[in-house]
Design an enzyme around this catalytic site. Structure first.
Site, PDB file in Angstrom:
ATOM      1  N   CYS A   1      -7.098   8.680  -6.620  1.00  0.00           N
ATOM      2  CA  CYS A   1      -6.010   9.879  -6.545  1.00  0.00           C
ATOM      3  C   CYS A   1      -5.081   9.872  -7.485  1.00  0.00           C
ATOM      4  O   CYS A   1      -4.324  10.846  -7.477  1.00  0.00           O
ATOM      5  CB  CYS A   1      -5.400   9.188  -4.958  1.00  0.00           C
TER       6      CYS A   1
ATOM      7  N   HIS B   1      -8.218   3.689 -24.419  1.00  0.00           N
ATOM      8  CA  HIS B   1      -7.658   4.302 -23.133  1.00  0.00           C
ATOM      9  C   HIS B   1      -8.701   3.624 -21.877  1.00  0.00           C
ATOM     10  O   HIS B   1      -7.871   3.221 -20.991  1.00  0.00           O
ATOM     11  CB  HIS B   1      -8.101   5.787 -23.126  1.00  0.00           C
TER      12      HIS B   1
ATOM     13  N   GLU C   1      -1.382  -3.038 -10.940  1.00  0.00           N
ATOM     14  CA  GLU C   1      -2.045  -2.593  -9.417  1.00  0.00           C
ATOM     15  C   GLU C   1      -3.654  -3.111  -9.534  1.00  0.00           C
ATOM     16  O   GLU C   1      -4.100  -2.701 -10.820  1.00  0.00           O
ATOM     17  CB  GLU C   1      -1.720  -1.546  -8.878  1.00  0.00           C
ATOM     18  N   PRO C   2      -4.149  -3.622  -8.543  1.00  0.00           N
ATOM     19  CA  PRO C   2      -5.477  -4.335  -8.709  1.00  0.00           C
ATOM     20  C   PRO C   2      -6.449  -3.382  -8.542  1.00  0.00           C
ATOM     21  O   PRO C   2      -7.630  -3.477  -8.833  1.00  0.00           O
ATOM     22  CB  PRO C   2      -5.720  -5.511  -7.895  1.00  0.00           C
ATOM     23  N   GLN C   3      -6.327  -2.286  -7.647  1.00  0.00           N
ATOM     24  CA  GLN C   3      -7.458  -1.460  -7.216  1.00  0.00           C
ATOM     25  C   GLN C   3      -7.979  -0.704  -7.930  1.00  0.00           C
ATOM     26  O   GLN C   3      -9.353  -0.490  -7.958  1.00  0.00           O
ATOM     27  CB  GLN C   3      -6.678  -0.280  -6.161  1.00  0.00           C
TER      28      GLN C   3
ATOM     29  N   GLN D   1     -12.146   0.748  -8.293  1.00  0.00           N
ATOM     30  CA  GLN D   1     -12.385   2.056  -8.563  1.00  0.00           C
ATOM     31  C   GLN D   1     -13.332   2.499  -9.581  1.00  0.00           C
ATOM     32  O   GLN D   1     -14.570   3.076  -9.340  1.00  0.00           O
ATOM     33  CB  GLN D   1     -11.119   2.827  -8.406  1.00  0.00           C
TER      34      GLN D   1
ATOM     35  N   GLY E   1      13.641  -1.358  16.310  1.00  0.00           N
ATOM     36  CA  GLY E   1      13.754  -0.007  15.921  1.00  0.00           C
ATOM     37  C   GLY E   1      12.619   0.549  15.190  1.00  0.00           C
ATOM     38  O   GLY E   1      11.642  -0.284  14.809  1.00  0.00           O
ATOM     39  N   ALA E   2      12.743   1.731  14.372  1.00  0.00           N
ATOM     40  CA  ALA E   2      11.486   2.226  13.775  1.00  0.00           C
ATOM     41  C   ALA E   2      11.896   2.856  12.461  1.00  0.00           C
ATOM     42  O   ALA E   2      13.041   3.073  12.306  1.00  0.00           O
ATOM     43  CB  ALA E   2      10.750   3.254  14.792  1.00  0.00           C
ATOM     44  N   GLY E   3      10.909   3.179  11.928  1.00  0.00           N
ATOM     45  CA  GLY E   3      11.280   4.023  10.338  1.00  0.00           C
ATOM     46  C   GLY E   3      10.191   3.683   9.547  1.00  0.00           C
ATOM     47  O   GLY E   3       9.207   2.642   9.645  1.00  0.00           O
ATOM     48  N   GLU E   4      10.113   4.596   8.396  1.00  0.00           N
ATOM     49  CA  GLU E   4       8.726   4.622   7.859  1.00  0.00           C
ATOM     50  C   GLU E   4       8.771   3.161   6.999  1.00  0.00           C
ATOM     51  O   GLU E   4       7.677   2.473   6.944  1.00  0.00           O
ATOM     52  CB  GLU E   4       9.138   5.795   6.650  1.00  0.00           C
TER      53      GLU E   4
END
Lengths: 271, 433
Positions: free
Chosen positions: B50, B99, B114-116, B120, B189-192
């Site tokens: 992505c 590169h 970041e390990p992903q 990939q 509560g809620a929230g992203e």
């Protein structure tokens, strides 16, 4: 021969302590396992020293201050190695080995000669009483180290100072668990040591309890740890409170061990 | 043979552009085969995530190959090249190697370390290997990239600290509780952000989730989502002691949780530690709560502070990682250069000549009754043998010209005859995975 083992041990403990302290600054795996090997080797030479002395003296070598400090250190390192196997926690060594080294160092301040033992004290109780007492001391010594680590870690968590030291120290839960475990092993050991001492006192001195300063202070130490254990089991004392009490308890324990011998004359003040 | 890279990433293109050129992972066969069918291109691997779409390829003609790859990216996705061109970057030779090593080591990622990304690239390489679009060079190249990434991971602390608020919360919880598998998370509560953090805790493996909300229906809905238990908001303080980790983000204008209530709650749970994460603005939890023993309160700002200092640390570690990458480039580039045909033929010839000379000298030095023209004839004889033996491989190499098989032969020849090759210590067979 005996002195050789002793100084070899002292040297190994010194190197191990340095390695453990460097590990605290630069946590490299190789350094950690090196430290582990050195302290284990030191423990073996220490055992050799103690056993050699046992053969020479003909009784458990805990009858003067030189031997006592050394034996305290031996017990501490032995218990530390056992805990290290269980928890795989190299940093614990950074807090425990310095104590073992200091005890060993203090031991050199006292004469190493083997004095003849008072015939009244020649008994198998010497072995049980002292070994259990020092194993108990060692347990509380580990609890002391873990408690200091706990206080540092919890201070950093509370104040959001999450630096390198924070990364290296284990979780609060692990440290509290070590503290609890030490207490559950150390307290019975201390209790049995006091009981064994009383029985021995009856055979040697004709009375179970004579309010000798050592006995009084042992009882005070016992009460502190009893209170901690009770608090843990009933009202859920844990964490910082338990850590602080462990530190207080260990300071009193050290006084019982050293202070009483040096400052308060009594039946136990072997020098 | 040269390695080239053409592609775009989060650094050069917005997500709108990136999604247009992305390749579907289920249909990699077609694009891969189309790329290797292009003139000048011999091997290819397509990486599509992505955050980046890149083609790694080998070519004889750097400029031509690069142009063809760019054209391919546009054509394949039915885009105008003029539109795509400004977002594309291309690298060749050492820069291309650098590169790819950097990408695999997560030095070019949006969140460095970041390990992903490594996984990939491994998957992308897997497709290329499956559809045989990669050959001797890219095989070795990508395996090398994997081992560089592994080296970076083990030798630096680039990926060792949390760099998102949600991860930082999980890391902190681990420092308090050790094991989270018997711990309960409560959402107030809620929230992203709150839900994201809850998801991270669930992924890490917690015992259970409780959800409470001013509107009970909302709590029920959210609880279903997390496979948790809804709690009536009025019962909050009857239930709070069962929670170990509390994520709070209500829209309340004042503090919901105050020291007085907390003293009671902590007593009820026998002083077991509690970890509060206050995500709400204005705050839900009185900061004085942090003063209670065994209660740890963090706000979003605190967590952001943790993330920022971790990012700073990553920058330091990234510099170490770059040094590792530079080291490895040189080694790989030497191997790549050794695959050239002409120097290989020269080296092979020299090797044969060496042997011929040595053996000839040995014979001549002990041969007493040598006829007068003997030496000349022996020279001619041995030279003829060597030439005859060398003729087929030499002409084959020259004939097959420049392609995938040539590299294979060159590499084989170098190994078989022990012709010095840089990077031989990392022979194909020794490569892991």
């Amino acid at each position: 021969m005996n002195a050789l083992f002793f100084y070899l041990t002292l040297g190994l403990y010194f190197v191990a302590t340095v390695a453990y302290l460097v590990y605290l600054v630069k946590p490299q795996q190789a350094l950690g396992s090196a430290a582990r090997w050195i302290i284990s080797t030191g423990f073996l030479t220490h055992c050799a020293f103690t056993f050699d002395r046992y053969l020479e003296a003909g009784h458990t070598p805990i009858t003067n201050l030189h031997e006592s400090f050394s034996f305290f250190s031996l017990a501490l390192v032995g218990i530390f190695i056992a805990f290290d196997r269980r928890y795989k926690l190299v940093v614990l060594g950074s807090f425990v080995t310095p104590l073992a080294l200091v005890l060993m160092g203090v031991s050199t301040l006292f004469p190493a000669n083997i004095a003849p033992l008072n015939p009244a004290l020649k008994s198998k109780w010497l072995f049980f009483h002292t070994t259990m007492a020092f194993l108990g001391y060692a347990m509380f010594g580990i609890a002391f180290g873990a408690a200091i680590m706990y206080l540092i870690q919890s201070h950093m968590l509370k104040n959001r100072k999450l630096g390198a030291m924070f990364q290296r120290l284990p979780s609060l839960d692990t440290l509290d668990d070590i503290n609890y475990r030490c207490l559950t092993f150390g307290f019975p050991l201390l209790t049995f040591a006091i009981i064994a001492g009383a029985i021995w006192a009856e055979t040697a001195w004709g009375t179970y309890w004579s309010w000798d300063p050592k006995e009084t202070w042992s009882l005070i130490t016992w009460f502190v740890y009893a209170a901690l254990l009770h608090g843990r089991l009933t009202t859920g004392w844990r964490g910082r409170k338990a850590a602080i009490l462990s530190i207080v308890g260990f300071c009193i324990l050290l006084f019982t061990f050293i202070g009483v011998n040096l400052l308060l004359p009594g039946l136990h003040s072997y020098k | 043979m040269n390695i080239i890279v053409v592609g775009l990433s989060h650094k050069t293109a917005t997500v709108e552009i990136r999604e247009k050129v992305a390749f579907s992972p289920t249909q990699m066969e077609k694009p891969l085969q189309q790329v290797v069918a292009l003139p000048d291109i011999t091997e290819a691997v397509i990486v599509s995530t992505c955050n980046r779409v890149e083609i790694y390829a080998t070519t004889r003609d750097i400029a031509g190959g690069t142009a063809r790859l760019k054209r391919f990216l546009a054509d394949y996705h039915h885009l105008a090249l003029e539109m795509l061109e400004p977002h594309l970057y291309s690298y060749h030779e050492e820069a291309a190697i650098r590169h790819v090593f950097r990408v695999a080591s997560s030095l070019d990622s949006m969140v460095v370390g970041e390990p992903q990304i490594l996984g990939q690239i491994k998957t992308s390489y897997g497709y290329a290997a499956e559809y045989k679009s990669s050959g001797i060079i890219l095989n070795r190249f990508l395996h090398k990239a994997f081992s560089v990434a592994k080296r970076v991971r083990t030798e630096t602390k680039i990926a060792s600290s949390a760099v998102s608020v949600a991860f930082a919360a999980v890391e902190l919880a681990k420092k308090i509780f050790g094991d989270l598998s018997d711990k309960t998370v409560m959402l107030i509560g809620a929230g992203e952000m709150c839900e994201l953090a809850a998801k991270h805790f669930i992924n890490t493996g917690v015992n259970g989730v409780m959800v409470t909300n001013r509107t009970y229906e909302r709590a029920v809905k959210l609880a279903e989502e997390f496979d948790g238990k809804p709690v009536n908001f009025e019962d909050l303080f009857d239930q709070l002691h069962k929670a170990d980790i509390i994520l709070s983000s209500t829209g309340a204008p004042h503090f919901i949780i105050k020291p007085k209530e907390m003293e009671e709650v902590i007593r009820r749970r026998r002083h077991k530690p509690m970890f509060f994460i206050d995500i709400a603005v204005p705050r839900d939890i009185d900061p004085k709560v942090n003063g209670i023993e065994n209660v740890f309160l963090y706000t979003v700002d605190d967590l952001n502070g943790v993330v920022e200092s971790n990012l700073e640390q990553r920058k330091v570690e990234a510099a170490k990682a770059e040094a590792i990458v530079e080291q490895e480039i040189g080694q790989f580039f030497k191997w790549l250069s050794s695959l050239e045909v002409t120097p290989t033929i020269v080296a092979l010839r020299n090797r044969f000549e060496e042997v011929r000379k040595a053996e000839l000298d040995k014979t001549l030095s002990t041969w007493k009754e040598l006829p007068p023209d003997g030496q000349k004839r022996l020279e001619a004889l041995t030279a003829a043998i060597v030439n005859k033996l060398l003729h087929p491989p030499t002409s084959l190499l020259k004939q097959t010209g420049q392609g995938n098989r040539t590299d294979l032969y060159v590499d084989a020849l170098r190994s078989l005859y022990g012709l010095e090759t840089a990077g031989q210590d990392h022979g194909m067979l020794e490569l892991e995975e």
